[in-house]
Scaffold this active site. Structure first.
Site, PDB file in Angstrom:
ATOM      1  N   HIS A   1      38.442   6.055  94.058  1.00 40.67           N
ATOM      2  CA  HIS A   1      38.646   6.403  92.646  1.00 40.67           C
ATOM      3  C   HIS A   1      37.759   7.585  92.320  1.00 40.67           C
ATOM      4  O   HIS A   1      36.575   7.610  92.649  1.00 40.67           O
ATOM      5  CB  HIS A   1      38.282   5.244  91.726  1.00 40.67           C
ATOM      6  CG  HIS A   1      38.310   5.631  90.276  1.00 40.67           C
ATOM      7  ND1 HIS A   1      39.482   5.708  89.555  1.00 40.67           N
ATOM      8  CD2 HIS A   1      37.310   6.007  89.424  1.00 40.67           C
ATOM      9  CE1 HIS A   1      39.204   6.105  88.323  1.00 40.67           C
ATOM     10  NE2 HIS A   1      37.902   6.281  88.214  1.00 40.67           N
TER      11      HIS A   1
ATOM     12  N   ASP B   1      42.597  -4.072  79.562  1.00 40.45           N
ATOM     13  CA  ASP B   1      41.913  -2.780  79.581  1.00 40.45           C
ATOM     14  C   ASP B   1      42.696  -1.732  78.807  1.00 40.45           C
ATOM     15  O   ASP B   1      42.124  -0.960  78.026  1.00 40.45           O
ATOM     16  CB  ASP B   1      41.706  -2.306  81.029  1.00 40.45           C
ATOM     17  CG  ASP B   1      41.177  -0.893  81.076  1.00 40.45           C
ATOM     18  OD1 ASP B   1      40.054  -0.669  80.586  1.00 40.45           O
ATOM     19  OD2 ASP B   1      41.894   0.003  81.571  1.00 40.45           O
TER      20      ASP B   1
ATOM     21  N   ARG C   1      39.128   1.702  71.744  1.00 40.90           N
ATOM     22  CA  ARG C   1      37.891   2.468  71.924  1.00 40.90           C
ATOM     23  C   ARG C   1      38.108   3.937  71.601  1.00 40.90           C
ATOM     24  O   ARG C   1      37.239   4.602  71.034  1.00 40.90           O
ATOM     25  CB  ARG C   1      37.392   2.332  73.368  1.00 40.90           C
ATOM     26  CG  ARG C   1      36.788   0.975  73.700  1.00 40.90           C
ATOM     27  CD  ARG C   1      36.578   0.850  75.205  1.00 40.90           C
ATOM     28  NE  ARG C   1      35.736   1.919  75.715  1.00 40.90           N
ATOM     29  CZ  ARG C   1      35.767   2.338  76.982  1.00 40.90           C
ATOM     30  NH1 ARG C   1      36.620   1.817  77.844  1.00 40.90           N
ATOM     31  NH2 ARG C   1      34.959   3.297  77.371  1.00 40.90           N
TER      32      ARG C   1
ATOM     33  N   LYS D   1      40.651  -2.205  86.845  1.00 41.28           N
ATOM     34  CA  LYS D   1      41.899  -1.740  87.463  1.00 41.28           C
ATOM     35  C   LYS D   1      41.781  -1.702  88.979  1.00 41.28           C
ATOM     36  O   LYS D   1      42.728  -2.030  89.696  1.00 41.28           O
ATOM     37  CB  LYS D   1      42.262  -0.354  86.908  1.00 41.28           C
ATOM     38  CG  LYS D   1      42.582  -0.360  85.418  1.00 41.28           C
ATOM     39  CD  LYS D   1      43.122   0.962  84.946  1.00 41.28           C
ATOM     40  CE  LYS D   1      42.063   2.021  84.813  1.00 41.28           C
ATOM     41  NZ  LYS D   1      41.178   1.816  83.658  1.00 41.28           N
TER      42      LYS D   1
END
Length: 441
Positions: free
Chosen positions: A82, A161, A168, A187
Site C-alpha cells: 500500500h 470505513d 470525516r 481495508k
C-alpha cells in the site's frame, strides 16, 4: 450502552473498550447511530487520540463490518503493498508484476485518486478495455491464470470505513493519526493479505509533510498489522520531488512499461526494487538469497533484464485490456499539445516542488477535484530533472502534455515557482528515510 456516554468518555480522554468500539461501528454502519453523534465522537478522537489497543480494535471492527476476503484458494501466503500516495507514484504498475515474476501470486484491490494524487485504477484505465470491476469469480480466475490481478475495492469490504471517511471529510477530522491508520489498515486486513509492505510517503508531494509525522503514522499502521497477526514492514519514502519522470495517467503507464523493460528512470527503478525486495522477503522468497540484500539484488537483476514485462502483459490481457498498447506505449492516449519548459537560470536545482507540479497536472485534467469529475488520461507533465542536477539556462526541465490552450496556460501559471535554483552544488534527495519493521515493535 449509549452513544452519548461514549462521546463523553472519549471527550474526557478515557480509553474505549473493544465492546464499546464495536457498538458504535456496528450501529453507525447499520444506520442506527446518526451522523451528528458519530461526528462528535470523531472530533473527540481527533483531540484525545487513541492508544494502541483502541486503534487495533477500531481497525478490526471496521475490517469486520463487511466481507473478509479469503485468498487461500489462490495462494498459501498473500502479500500486498500500500502506498499512501505521492506525485508520480506509479509503483504498483512495476512492483506487482516484478514480484509476480518470482512466482508470488498477486491479487490486489486498489483505489482511485482524488485531488492531486493519482490512483492506480485511473492509470490502468488509460489502457483501452482494461476492466477493474471484475466479479469475485473473475478476480480469482485471473489471479490463478495470470498470477496477477488488480481490481477496484469491493464495496462489501470495510463498509464502515467508507461511511466514516465520508463523514470525516466534511467534519475536519481527516488529519487524525489513529483514524488515518485504522482507515488504511481496515481495508488491507479485509483484503486477505498475510504480509503487507507499506510505502509511506513524506514531503511536499505527500499528505505527511515531515519525517516525524510519517514515522508516527507508519509505526501506528505496522503496530495494527502486527497485533492483527500480519507480517508488516513500512518504508518511509521521499516525494519532495516527483518519483520518476511522468506525472499523469497514460504517461505513467508508459513509464512503467519502460521500467519493466529495464529502461526506466534510475530513481524510480531503485524505488521499485526496494519495495519488491521487502515484499519478496515477507513472502519467503528472500530465503533463497540470504534475506533482504539477496532479494534486492535479484529484483534488480530481473527488472534490468526486462523479465517481468510479460507478467504485466498477462494481467492486461486477462483483464480485457488492449495488449498492443503495452507492446507499443505510443498507442496509449496522446495529448494534442506539447509545451517544453526550460531553465530560467544556470546553476543547480535546489527544489522541484512536487505539490505545485501535482496541482498543475490536475489543472491539465489528469485528476479529480470532486469524485464525479472525468479524467483526461492523455494529459500530464514529464519532469526531466532532479534536485541536485546542474543546469544551464535554456536546458529542458519539463514537458507539458495538454489538450487545450486554456488548461495549458493555467498549468504554466501553476508552475511559475515550481523550480528553485542554487549557485552552489547540492546533494540529491534521498529515496528513503528509513524502515519501520514489524519484527522490532
Amino acid at each position: 450502552m449509549r452513544m452519548d456516554e461514549l462521546i463523553e468518555k472519549k471527550r474526557e480522554g478515557q480509553a474505549l473498550t473493544e465492546s464499546e468500539i464495536r457498538f458504535f461501528i456496528g450501529g453507525y454502519t447499520a444506520g442506527d447511530i446518526p451522523d451528528y453523534q458519530m461526528a462528535a465522537l470523531l472530533m473527540a478522537i481527533y483531540f484525545q487520540g487513541m492508544n494502541r489497543a483502541e486503534t487495533v480494535n477500531l481497525t478490526m471492527a471496521m475490517a469486520e463490518s463487511g466481507d473478509m476476503l479469503d485468498l487461500s484458494d489462490i495462494c498459501d501466503y498473500a502479500v500486498d503493498k500500500h502506498s499512501s500516495g505521492g506525485v508520480g507514484d506509479k509503483t504498483s504498475l512495476v512492483v506487482l508484476p516484478l514480484v509476480a515474476s518470482f512466482g508470488v501470486p498477486i491479487a490486489k484491490m486498489s483505489g482511485r485518486g482524488l485531488g492531486a494524487t493519482g490512483g492506480t485504477l485511473d492509470k490502468l484505465e488509460s489502457i483501452s478495455g482494461f476492466n477493474v470491476n471484475l466479479s469475485e469469480a473473475e478476480f480469482r480466475r485471473v489471479a490463478r491464470e495470470a498470477g496477477i490481478v488488480i481490481v477496484g475495492q469491493s464495496k462489501s469490504l470495510a463498509p464502515a470505513d467508507g461511511k466514516i471517511y465520508a463523514l470525516r471529510d466534511v467534519t475536519g477530522t481527516v488529519a487524525s493519526r489513529p483514524l488515518i491508520a485504522s482507515s488504511i489498515m481496515s481495508k488491507k486486513l479485509a483484503a486477505g493479505a498475510s504480509g503487507i509492505v507499506l510505502d509511506v510517503k513524506l514531503g511536499r508531494g505527500a499528505f505527511m509533510k515531515t519525517l516525524e509525522e510519517a514515522r508516527a503514522l507508519a509505526t501506528a499502521m505496522v503496530q495494527i498489522g502486527v497485533d492483527a497477526g500480519r507480517d508488516m514492514v513500512a518504508l518511509l519514502s521521499d516525494v519532495n520531488q516527483p518519483l520518476g519522470v511522468a506525472v499523469g495517467n497514460a504517461l505513467e503507464v508508459a513509464e512503467a512499461v519502460r521500467t519493466l523493460r529495464g529502461e526506466g528512470p534510475p530513481d524510480f527503478h531503485q524505488h521499485c526494487v526496494e519495495v519488491a525486495a521487502h515484499m519478496l522477503r515477507l513472502a519467503g522468497k528472500g530465503e533463497r538469497w540470504s534475506e533482504l540484500a539477496g532479494a534486492r539484488a535479484e529484483a534488480d537483476r530481473v527488472l534490468k533484464a526486462g523479465a517481468a514485462f510479460e507478467d504485466l502483459r498477462r494481467m492486461v490481457e486477462g483483464q480485457g485490456g488492449d495488449v498492443s498498447q503495452i507492446d507499443d506505449p505510443r498507442k496509449l492516449p496522446q495529448a494534442k499539445l506539447r509545451y517544453n519548459l526550460h531553465a530560467r537560470a544556470s546553476g543547480y536545482l535546489a527544489a522541484i516542488l512536487a505539490d505545485q507540479i501535482a496541482w498543475a497536472t490536475l489543472t491539465l485534467g489528469a485528476g479529480r477535484r470532486a469524485k464525479d469529475d472525468e479524467i483526461d488520461h492523455a494529459v500530464g507533465i514529464e519532469v526531466h530533472c532532479n534536485v541536485g542536477d546542474a543546469v544551464t539556462a535554456g536546458d529542458l526541465l519539463m514537458t507539458l502534455h495538454a489538450n487545450d490552450e486554456a488548461s495549458l496556460q493555467a498549468a504554466l501559471d501553476e508552475l511559475g515557482a515550481a523550480v528553485e535554483y542554487s549557485p552552489a552544488p547540492l546533494e540529491p534527495l534521498p529515496l528513503f528515510h528509513g524502515v519501520v519493521d514489524g519484527r522490532e515493535l
